[in-house]
Scaffold this motif. Structure first.
Motif, PDB file in Angstrom:
ATOM      1  N   THR A 181     114.610  32.427  52.891  1.00 30.83           N
ATOM      2  CA  THR A 181     115.560  33.503  52.607  1.00 30.83           C
ATOM      3  C   THR A 181     116.785  33.283  53.487  1.00 30.83           C
ATOM      4  OG1 THR A 181     113.803  35.068  52.051  1.00 30.83           O
ATOM      5  CG2 THR A 181     115.953  35.988  52.651  1.00 30.83           C
ATOM      6  N   VAL A 182     117.942  33.179  52.865  1.00 27.43           N
ATOM      7  CA  VAL A 182     119.167  32.800  53.569  1.00 27.43           C
ATOM      8  C   VAL A 182     120.167  33.953  53.520  1.00 27.43           C
ATOM      9  CG1 VAL A 182     121.054  31.127  53.698  1.00 27.43           C
ATOM     10  CG2 VAL A 182     118.802  30.413  52.848  1.00 27.43           C
ATOM     11  N   THR A 183     120.727  34.277  54.674  1.00 29.83           N
ATOM     12  CA  THR A 183     121.816  35.255  54.728  1.00 29.83           C
ATOM     13  C   THR A 183     123.080  34.571  55.219  1.00 29.83           C
ATOM     14  OG1 THR A 183     120.410  37.195  55.034  1.00 29.83           O
ATOM     15  CG2 THR A 183     122.660  37.344  55.862  1.00 29.83           C
ATOM     16  N   ARG A 184     124.097  34.642  54.398  1.00 29.12           N
ATOM     17  CA  ARG A 184     125.422  34.109  54.768  1.00 29.12           C
ATOM     18  C   ARG A 184     126.232  35.295  55.255  1.00 29.12           C
ATOM     19  NH1 ARG A 184     129.272  32.162  56.899  1.00 29.12           N
ATOM     20  NH2 ARG A 184     130.896  30.930  55.872  1.00 29.12           N
ATOM     21  N   LEU A 185     126.481  35.362  56.565  1.00 24.93           N
ATOM     22  CA  LEU A 185     127.092  36.536  57.191  1.00 24.93           C
ATOM     23  C   LEU A 185     128.563  36.265  57.462  1.00 24.93           C
ATOM     24  CD1 LEU A 185     126.167  39.342  58.129  1.00 24.93           C
ATOM     25  CD2 LEU A 185     125.708  38.352  60.372  1.00 24.93           C
ATOM     26  N   LYS A 186     129.422  37.058  56.796  1.00 28.55           N
ATOM     27  CA  LYS A 186     130.860  36.819  56.839  1.00 28.55           C
ATOM     28  C   LYS A 186     131.582  38.062  57.336  1.00 28.55           C
ATOM     29  CE  LYS A 186     132.279  34.364  53.210  1.00 28.55           C
ATOM     30  NZ  LYS A 186     132.204  32.966  53.642  1.00 28.55           N
ATOM     31  N   GLY A 187     132.663  37.877  58.075  1.00 28.32           N
ATOM     32  CA  GLY A 187     133.453  39.006  58.532  1.00 28.32           C
ATOM     33  C   GLY A 187     134.090  39.749  57.372  1.00 28.32           C
ATOM     34  N   GLY A 188     134.214  41.079  57.513  1.00 26.97           N
ATOM     35  CA  GLY A 188     134.852  41.878  56.470  1.00 26.97           C
ATOM     36  C   GLY A 188     134.024  41.921  55.209  1.00 26.97           C
ATOM     37  N   ASP A 189     134.664  41.657  54.080  1.00 28.16           N
ATOM     38  CA  ASP A 189     134.007  41.613  52.784  1.00 28.16           C
ATOM     39  C   ASP A 189     134.024  40.173  52.276  1.00 28.16           C
ATOM     40  OD1 ASP A 189     133.274  43.437  50.158  1.00 28.16           O
ATOM     41  OD2 ASP A 189     134.322  41.592  49.630  1.00 28.16           O
ATOM     42  N   PRO A 190     132.899  39.667  51.758  1.00 22.25           N
ATOM     43  CA  PRO A 190     132.857  38.249  51.374  1.00 22.25           C
ATOM     44  C   PRO A 190     133.766  37.884  50.210  1.00 22.25           C
ATOM     45  CG  PRO A 190     130.843  39.377  50.697  1.00 22.25           C
ATOM     46  CD  PRO A 190     131.604  40.332  51.569  1.00 22.25           C
ATOM     47  N   PHE A 191     134.155  38.874  49.402  1.00 18.29           N
ATOM     48  CA  PHE A 191     134.998  38.594  48.244  1.00 18.29           C
ATOM     49  C   PHE A 191     136.465  38.954  48.479  1.00 18.29           C
ATOM     50  CE2 PHE A 191     132.031  38.315  44.276  1.00 18.29           C
ATOM     51  CZ  PHE A 191     131.394  37.227  44.857  1.00 18.29           C
ATOM     52  N   VAL A 192     136.829  39.294  49.704  1.00  9.88           N
ATOM     53  CA  VAL A 192     138.230  39.566  50.038  1.00  9.88           C
ATOM     54  C   VAL A 192     138.669  38.530  51.069  1.00  9.88           C
ATOM     55  CG1 VAL A 192     139.920  41.231  50.882  1.00  9.88           C
ATOM     56  CG2 VAL A 192     137.922  42.035  49.589  1.00  9.88           C
ATOM     57  N   PHE A 193     139.303  37.475  50.600  1.00 11.24           N
ATOM     58  CA  PHE A 193     139.768  36.367  51.437  1.00 11.24           C
ATOM     59  C   PHE A 193     138.648  35.799  52.304  1.00 11.24           C
ATOM     60  CE2 PHE A 193     143.587  39.146  50.873  1.00 11.24           C
ATOM     61  CZ  PHE A 193     144.235  38.325  49.977  1.00 11.24           C
ATOM     62  N   GLY A 194     137.417  35.819  51.783  1.00 12.19           N
ATOM     63  CA  GLY A 194     136.280  35.353  52.558  1.00 12.19           C
ATOM     64  C   GLY A 194     135.576  34.134  51.993  1.00 12.19           C
ATOM     65  N   ARG A 195     136.082  33.579  50.898  1.00 10.88           N
ATOM     66  CA  ARG A 195     135.495  32.411  50.247  1.00 10.88           C
ATOM     67  C   ARG A 195     134.071  32.643  49.746  1.00 10.88           C
ATOM     68  NH1 ARG A 195     137.664  26.731  52.880  1.00 10.88           N
ATOM     69  NH2 ARG A 195     139.876  27.174  52.585  1.00 10.88           N
ATOM     70  N   GLY A 196     133.687  33.918  49.681  1.00  8.12           N
ATOM     71  CA  GLY A 196     132.374  34.222  49.133  1.00  8.12           C
ATOM     72  C   GLY A 196     132.254  33.807  47.681  1.00  8.12           C
ATOM     73  N   GLY A 197     133.343  33.908  46.952  1.00  7.86           N
ATOM     74  CA  GLY A 197     133.330  33.495  45.553  1.00  7.86           C
ATOM     75  C   GLY A 197     133.039  32.013  45.389  1.00  7.86           C
ATOM     76  N   GLU A 198     133.598  31.200  46.293  1.00  7.10           N
ATOM     77  CA  GLU A 198     133.360  29.762  46.222  1.00  7.10           C
ATOM     78  C   GLU A 198     131.894  29.447  46.506  1.00  7.10           C
ATOM     79  OE1 GLU A 198     136.182  27.494  48.574  1.00  7.10           O
ATOM     80  OE2 GLU A 198     137.618  29.144  48.413  1.00  7.10           O
ATOM     81  N   GLU A 199     131.318  30.142  47.472  1.00  3.47           N
ATOM     82  CA  GLU A 199     129.921  29.904  47.817  1.00  3.47           C
ATOM     83  C   GLU A 199     129.003  30.359  46.683  1.00  3.47           C
ATOM     84  OE1 GLU A 199     130.898  30.330  52.579  1.00  3.47           O
ATOM     85  OE2 GLU A 199     129.809  31.937  51.560  1.00  3.47           O
ATOM     86  N   ALA A 200     129.325  31.504  46.094  1.00  5.43           N
ATOM     87  CA  ALA A 200     128.527  31.998  44.966  1.00  5.43           C
ATOM     88  C   ALA A 200     128.610  31.038  43.778  1.00  5.43           C
ATOM     89  CB  ALA A 200     128.997  33.395  44.564  1.00  5.43           C
ATOM     90  N   GLU A 201     129.787  30.464  43.549  1.00 10.17           N
ATOM     91  CA  GLU A 201     129.938  29.495  42.459  1.00 10.17           C
ATOM     92  C   GLU A 201     129.006  28.302  42.640  1.00 10.17           C
ATOM     93  OE1 GLU A 201     134.178  29.084  40.466  1.00 10.17           O
ATOM     94  OE2 GLU A 201     134.343  29.027  42.642  1.00 10.17           O
TER      95      GLU A 201
END
Length: 259
Positions: free
Chosen positions: A82-102
């Motif tokens: 089980t992996v948690t990717r912990l990012k500052g703020g919101d992952p989809f607001v200038f956080g590259r969370g979208g790229e990781e989800a892709e």
């Protein structure tokens, strides 16, 4: 063997601004990949034996490339962890969370997005600045001070300056002179209020205010990470600032106790 990846917004800095779902994702993780700007105290919530991987993005330097981070997320998930990717703020607001989800979607790896409180809202709130207000602003844009590759900068700034009452600008402190120049070029008055908020929501928070015309004389003391807020709502800070005042009062109380 495959498990799930949680892409979690840790919030803007205040430990207590993590969501309940985000906290559970930290507590249940076998592996946590975390960024520089998260509150390190959140890692104390992880279970014994968790593997911690520092991704360490700093201005002009990445401890791990985005490609490497994407690879690690997939690798650990495919190992059944089980992996948690912990990012500052919101992952989809200038956080590259979208790229990781892709990348996870491309590999058919199950994932879940856990939104977080973004600094574009939280830092102004902790500085006593509402990003919208019935008497001052009916629209707000969250924008980056760094344009995406290939985008026409002049067209970009003309569009956002003319269309929104309040601008919350991420990653813009180093480009503040250029930003101020474009704000005026595309219609903002030199008297437009502006605020710079460093380390918003933390005990190190520091806020300076001025106008487009005067802010550069006050900006030398502000460094990244910092938010820029532009618009008439900044005027409300004089009435509504609460957080920095409370920190000063606590410091006075501590000194009195020590004395």
């Amino acid at each position: 063997m495959m498990s799930k990846v949680y892409i979690v917004g840790a919030g803007p800095g205040d430990y207590e601004l993590i969501t309940i779902k985000g906290l559970k994702a930290i507590q249940e993780a076998d592996v946590i990949l975390y960024d520089r700007l998260i509150n390190q105290e959140l890692l104390d919530e992880a279970k014994e034996g968790v593997e911690l991987v520092f991704c360490g993005k700093q201005p002009n330097h990445h401890a791990l490339s985005q490609t490497t981070i994407n690879h690690l997320l997939c690798k650990y998930a495919l190992q059944g962890k089980t992996v948690t990717r912990l990012k500052g703020g919101d992952p989809f607001v200038f956080g590259r969370g979208g790229e990781e989800a892709e990348e996870l979607a491309k590999r058919s790896i199950p994932f879940e997005i856990v939104p977080g409180v973004t600094s574009g809202i939280a830092a102004p709130a902790y500085a006593g600045i509402p990003v919208t207000h019935r008497d001052y602003s009916s629209s707000v844009a969250f924008i980056s001070g760094v344009n995406k590759q290939g985008e026409d900068e002049e067209e970009y700034w003309e569009r956002v300056v003319k269309s929104m009452d309040t601008l919350c600008i991420y990653m813009g402190v180093k480009k503040l002179p250029d930003i101020c120049e474009r704000l005026v070029k595309y219609g903002r008055s030199q008297k437009t209020p502006i605020a710079l908020i460093q380390w918003g929501t933390t005990e190190q928070q520091k806020t300076v205010t001025g106008t487009i015309e005067t802010i550069m004389t006050k900006a030398e003391s502000i460094q990244n990470p910092a938010m820029i807020v532009v618009g008439d709502v900044v005027q409300l800070r004089d009435k509504l600032q609460w957080f920095e005042s409370s920190i000063r009062e606590e410091c006075v109380e501590v000194r009195s106790d020590v004395g």
